[in-house]
Design a protein around this motif. Structure first.
Motif, PDB file in Angstrom:
ATOM      1  N   PHE A   1       0.849  -1.179   0.000  1.00 25.58           N
ATOM      2  CA  PHE A   1       0.000   0.000   0.000  1.00 25.58           C
ATOM      3  C   PHE A   1       0.892   1.239   0.000  1.00 25.58           C
ATOM      4  N   GLY A   2       1.149   1.787  -1.190  1.00 27.83           N
ATOM      5  CA  GLY A   2       2.088   2.902  -1.286  1.00 27.83           C
ATOM      6  C   GLY A   2       3.481   2.449  -0.892  1.00 27.83           C
ATOM      7  N   ASP A   3       4.049   3.086   0.127  1.00 27.35           N
ATOM      8  CA  ASP A   3       5.377   2.714   0.611  1.00 27.35           C
ATOM      9  C   ASP A   3       5.322   1.638   1.690  1.00 27.35           C
ATOM     10  N   LYS A   4       4.113   1.266   2.089  1.00 36.24           N
ATOM     11  CA  LYS A   4       3.954   0.286   3.166  1.00 36.24           C
ATOM     12  C   LYS A   4       3.837  -1.114   2.592  1.00 36.24           C
ATOM     13  N   VAL A   5       4.722  -2.010   3.042  1.00 40.00           N
ATOM     14  CA  VAL A   5       4.688  -3.415   2.633  1.00 40.00           C
ATOM     15  C   VAL A   5       4.387  -4.250   3.873  1.00 40.00           C
ATOM     16  N   ILE A   6       3.369  -5.117   3.790  1.00 40.18           N
ATOM     17  CA  ILE A   6       2.951  -5.857   4.981  1.00 40.18           C
ATOM     18  C   ILE A   6       2.492  -7.264   4.630  1.00 40.18           C
ATOM     19  N   ASP A   7       2.958  -8.235   5.410  1.00 39.03           N
ATOM     20  CA  ASP A   7       2.448  -9.599   5.379  1.00 39.03           C
ATOM     21  C   ASP A   7       1.556  -9.732   6.613  1.00 39.03           C
ATOM     22  N   PRO A   8       0.227  -9.817   6.441  1.00 40.19           N
ATOM     23  CA  PRO A   8      -0.680  -9.819   7.598  1.00 40.19           C
ATOM     24  C   PRO A   8      -0.424 -10.954   8.576  1.00 40.19           C
ATOM     25  N   TYR A   9       0.207 -12.038   8.116  1.00 43.59           N
ATOM     26  CA  TYR A   9       0.418 -13.184   8.995  1.00 43.59           C
ATOM     27  C   TYR A   9       1.781 -13.148   9.694  1.00 43.59           C
ATOM     28  N   LYS A  10       2.563 -12.121   9.392  1.00 39.52           N
ATOM     29  CA  LYS A  10       3.828 -11.924  10.093  1.00 39.52           C
ATOM     30  C   LYS A  10       3.830 -10.622  10.882  1.00 39.52           C
ATOM     31  N   ALA A  11       2.918  -9.723  10.521  1.00 45.30           N
ATOM     32  CA  ALA A  11       2.839  -8.435  11.203  1.00 45.30           C
ATOM     33  C   ALA A  11       2.078  -8.579  12.520  1.00 45.30           C
ATOM     34  N   GLY A  12       2.228  -7.591  13.386  1.00 40.69           N
ATOM     35  CA  GLY A  12       1.520  -7.577  14.654  1.00 40.69           C
ATOM     36  C   GLY A  12       0.060  -7.199  14.473  1.00 40.69           C
ATOM     37  N   LYS A  13      -0.744  -7.461  15.495  1.00 41.35           N
ATOM     38  CA  LYS A  13      -2.180  -7.183  15.418  1.00 41.35           C
ATOM     39  C   LYS A  13      -2.459  -5.709  15.154  1.00 41.35           C
ATOM     40  N   ASP A  14      -1.715  -4.821  15.785  1.00 43.89           N
ATOM     41  CA  ASP A  14      -1.942  -3.396  15.599  1.00 43.89           C
ATOM     42  C   ASP A  14      -1.674  -2.976  14.155  1.00 43.89           C
ATOM     43  N   GLU A  15      -0.643  -3.561  13.536  1.00 42.87           N
ATOM     44  CA  GLU A  15      -0.345  -3.242  12.142  1.00 42.87           C
ATOM     45  C   GLU A  15      -1.456  -3.709  11.221  1.00 42.87           C
ATOM     46  N   VAL A  16      -1.992  -4.898  11.493  1.00 46.22           N
ATOM     47  CA  VAL A  16      -3.070  -5.431  10.662  1.00 46.22           C
ATOM     48  C   VAL A  16      -4.343  -4.611  10.855  1.00 46.22           C
ATOM     49  N   ASP A  17      -4.651  -4.263  12.095  1.00 47.23           N
ATOM     50  CA  ASP A  17      -5.841  -3.448  12.366  1.00 47.23           C
ATOM     51  C   ASP A  17      -5.751  -2.091  11.669  1.00 47.23           C
ATOM     52  N   ALA A  18      -4.532  -1.580  11.523  1.00 46.03           N
ATOM     53  CA  ALA A  18      -4.345  -0.261  10.918  1.00 46.03           C
ATOM     54  C   ALA A  18      -4.670  -0.246   9.420  1.00 46.03           C
ATOM     55  N   ILE A  19      -4.587  -1.406   8.757  1.00 47.20           N
ATOM     56  CA  ILE A  19      -4.877  -1.427   7.316  1.00 47.20           C
ATOM     57  C   ILE A  19      -6.323  -1.835   7.012  1.00 47.20           C
ATOM     58  N   ARG A  20      -7.018  -2.388   8.016  1.00 47.79           N
ATOM     59  CA  ARG A  20      -8.389  -2.824   7.756  1.00 47.79           C
ATOM     60  C   ARG A  20      -9.286  -1.628   7.469  1.00 47.79           C
ATOM     61  N   TRP A  21     -10.140  -1.772   6.456  1.00 51.12           N
ATOM     62  CA  TRP A  21     -11.098  -0.773   6.002  1.00 51.12           C
ATOM     63  C   TRP A  21     -10.415   0.436   5.372  1.00 51.12           C
ATOM     64  N   LYS A  22      -9.316   0.890   5.941  1.00 48.21           N
ATOM     65  CA  LYS A  22      -8.630   2.047   5.365  1.00 48.21           C
ATOM     66  C   LYS A  22      -7.884   1.664   4.091  1.00 48.21           C
ATOM     67  N   ASN A  23      -7.204   0.524   4.087  1.00 42.90           N
ATOM     68  CA  ASN A  23      -6.483   0.036   2.910  1.00 42.90           C
ATOM     69  C   ASN A  23      -7.089  -1.239   2.332  1.00 42.90           C
ATOM     70  N   LEU A  24      -7.613  -2.080   3.209  1.00 41.79           N
ATOM     71  CA  LEU A  24      -8.116  -3.396   2.822  1.00 41.79           C
ATOM     72  C   LEU A  24      -9.532  -3.571   3.361  1.00 41.79           C
ATOM     73  N   SER A  25     -10.501  -3.789   2.459  1.00 38.60           N
ATOM     74  CA  SER A  25     -11.884  -3.966   2.916  1.00 38.60           C
ATOM     75  C   SER A  25     -12.473  -5.235   2.321  1.00 38.60           C
ATOM     76  N   TYR A  26     -13.624  -5.639   2.874  1.00 40.21           N
ATOM     77  CA  TYR A  26     -14.173  -6.951   2.587  1.00 40.21           C
ATOM     78  C   TYR A  26     -15.692  -6.834   2.465  1.00 40.21           C
ATOM     79  N   VAL A  27     -16.225  -7.112   1.268  1.00 44.50           N
ATOM     80  CA  VAL A  27     -17.670  -7.172   1.069  1.00 44.50           C
ATOM     81  C   VAL A  27     -18.072  -8.625   1.246  1.00 44.50           C
ATOM     82  N   MET A  28     -18.690  -8.938   2.381  1.00 50.18           N
ATOM     83  CA  MET A  28     -18.985 -10.327   2.712  1.00 50.18           C
ATOM     84  C   MET A  28     -20.208 -10.832   1.950  1.00 50.18           C
ATOM     85  N   GLN A  29     -20.313 -12.154   1.883  1.00 49.15           N
ATOM     86  CA  GLN A  29     -21.445 -12.781   1.214  1.00 49.15           C
ATOM     87  C   GLN A  29     -22.704 -12.603   2.062  1.00 49.15           C
ATOM     88  N   GLY A  30     -23.687 -11.897   1.524  1.00 54.71           N
ATOM     89  CA  GLY A  30     -24.928 -11.666   2.262  1.00 54.71           C
ATOM     90  C   GLY A  30     -24.834 -10.413   3.109  1.00 54.71           C
TER      91      GLY A  30
END
Length: 344
Positions: A80-109
């Motif tokens: 994401f721009g200059d930010k490179v992240i592997d969600p399964y190696k990053a900490g919870k705070d780093e992953v929470d920081a990209i949710r919805w702002k960089n990465l979003s999910y339209v769920m089934q139903g």
């Protein structure tokens, strides 16, 4: 060959359901050695029949897995721009920081997202207020502007989900997933259970949102006609593996895997009264998949090599990969003219 920038790179990814009950260990290989990349500003379709691993794959891509599903091997990197992240190696705070702002999910139903006992306004507040980081008045002004841009009335924020039609709820779900203007959107069967007229409206809305924001979209559905009108590229999954990938027009007019050819041939066409050849058999049990190519028990082109040796996903054309020992012998089973104009 055109140069592309990748927003997501997946390499050798394996995600298995690991169950241990009564001393018996069972392993379901739902995502088995997937390697792919998603480019900036494209819609990437994932297709395949039920039990092919589509939903499990996007749960992994969304970093939304829970036991008994586990990452066994491989890597997954977002840029994401200059930010490179592997969600399964990053900490919870780093992953929470990209949710919805960089990465979003339209769920089934839509009801998987919208709380039936709370007004829709509260869902926007719960999901988007913190990631957007705006003062309250500015936040709601941004939300209402976003809704108007998508031809939705801000008055619907005061409604309960059950007061809206299924199509309207799905539009609100897409609006909720895109209000933070994320760079990467995952859409899991967003038109399930909608009639064809409403389905078209939802698809047009999603396509318009993608164009306006320049986001990348991973679009999952088993409906090949939807992919023909939405996707720039398509990945075909079978039994937990990616068996073919390529530009939409190429996969519909010149498939290089027999499974893809059958998926395309299954589409109904106006005026075509010829009988459709059914694909015999059923997808394999992923806790005990067959050796070699997993499609070989159902494949009309299978040879002895297919039964013992796994075909690699190799380049067979520009941006086109296929995992088939007999890719040169695959022929379209029908002529298809329905791919949207942008992909021609």
């Amino acid at each position: 060959m055109a140069e592309y920038k990748n927003i997501l790179t997946v390499s050798g990814l394996k995600a298995y359901y690991k169950l241990d009950h009564f001393g018996i260990t069972r392993e379901v290989r739902a995502v088995d050695d997937i390697t792919l990349s998603i480019r900036e500003n494209e819609i990437y379709g994932i297709a395949g029949e039920s039990s092919s691993g589509k939903t499990t794959l996007i749960k992994v891509l969304a970093a939304a897995i829970r036991p008994p599903l586990r990452i066994v091997e491989g890597s997954m990197t977002y840029r994401f721009g200059d930010k490179v992240i592997d969600p399964y190696k990053a900490g919870k705070d780093e992953v929470d920081a990209i949710r919805w702002k960089n990465l979003s999910y339209v769920m089934q139903g839509s009801m998987s997202v919208l709380n039936p006992v709370r007004r829709i306004r509260k869902s926007f507040e719960d999901f988007a207020f913190r990631p957007m980081g705006l003062p309250t008045r500015e936040f709601w002004g941004r939300v209402e502007t976003h809704l108007k841009r998508l031809n939705l009335s801000p008055d619907t924020l005061n409604s309960y989900p059950h007061e809206l039609s299924g199509g309207m709820r799905q539009r609100m779900t897409i609006a909720l997933a895109t209000v933070c203007q994320p760079q990467f959107i995952i859409a899991d069967e967003p038109t399930t259970a909608l009639d064809v007229v409403v389905q078209k409206d939802v698809l047009v809305m999603l396509r318009d949102v993608q164009k306006q924001m320049g986001s990348s979209v991973v679009f999952v559905t088993h409906d090949m006609s939807v992919h023909a009108n939405m996707a720039d590229r398509i990945g075909i999954m079978y039994a937990g593996r990616l068996v073919e990938e390529g530009p939409t027009r190429t996969l519909f007019t010149a498939p290089k895997h027999p499974y893809t050819a059958h998926l395309v041939a299954s589409l109904p066409r106006i005026g075509d009264r010829s009988p459709k050849a059914a694909l015999e058999g059923r997808p394999p049990n992923l806790s005990d998949p067959p050796p070699g190519c997993r499609f070989h028990p159902r494949c009309p082109l299978a040879i002895d090599k297919c039964k013992v040796s796994v075909p690699p996903l190799e380049i067979v054309g520009e941006s086109h990969r296929s995992a088939c020992w007999r890719s040169d012998d695959v022929r379209p089973l029908t002529r298809f003219e329905g791919v949207r104009e942008e992909t021609l």
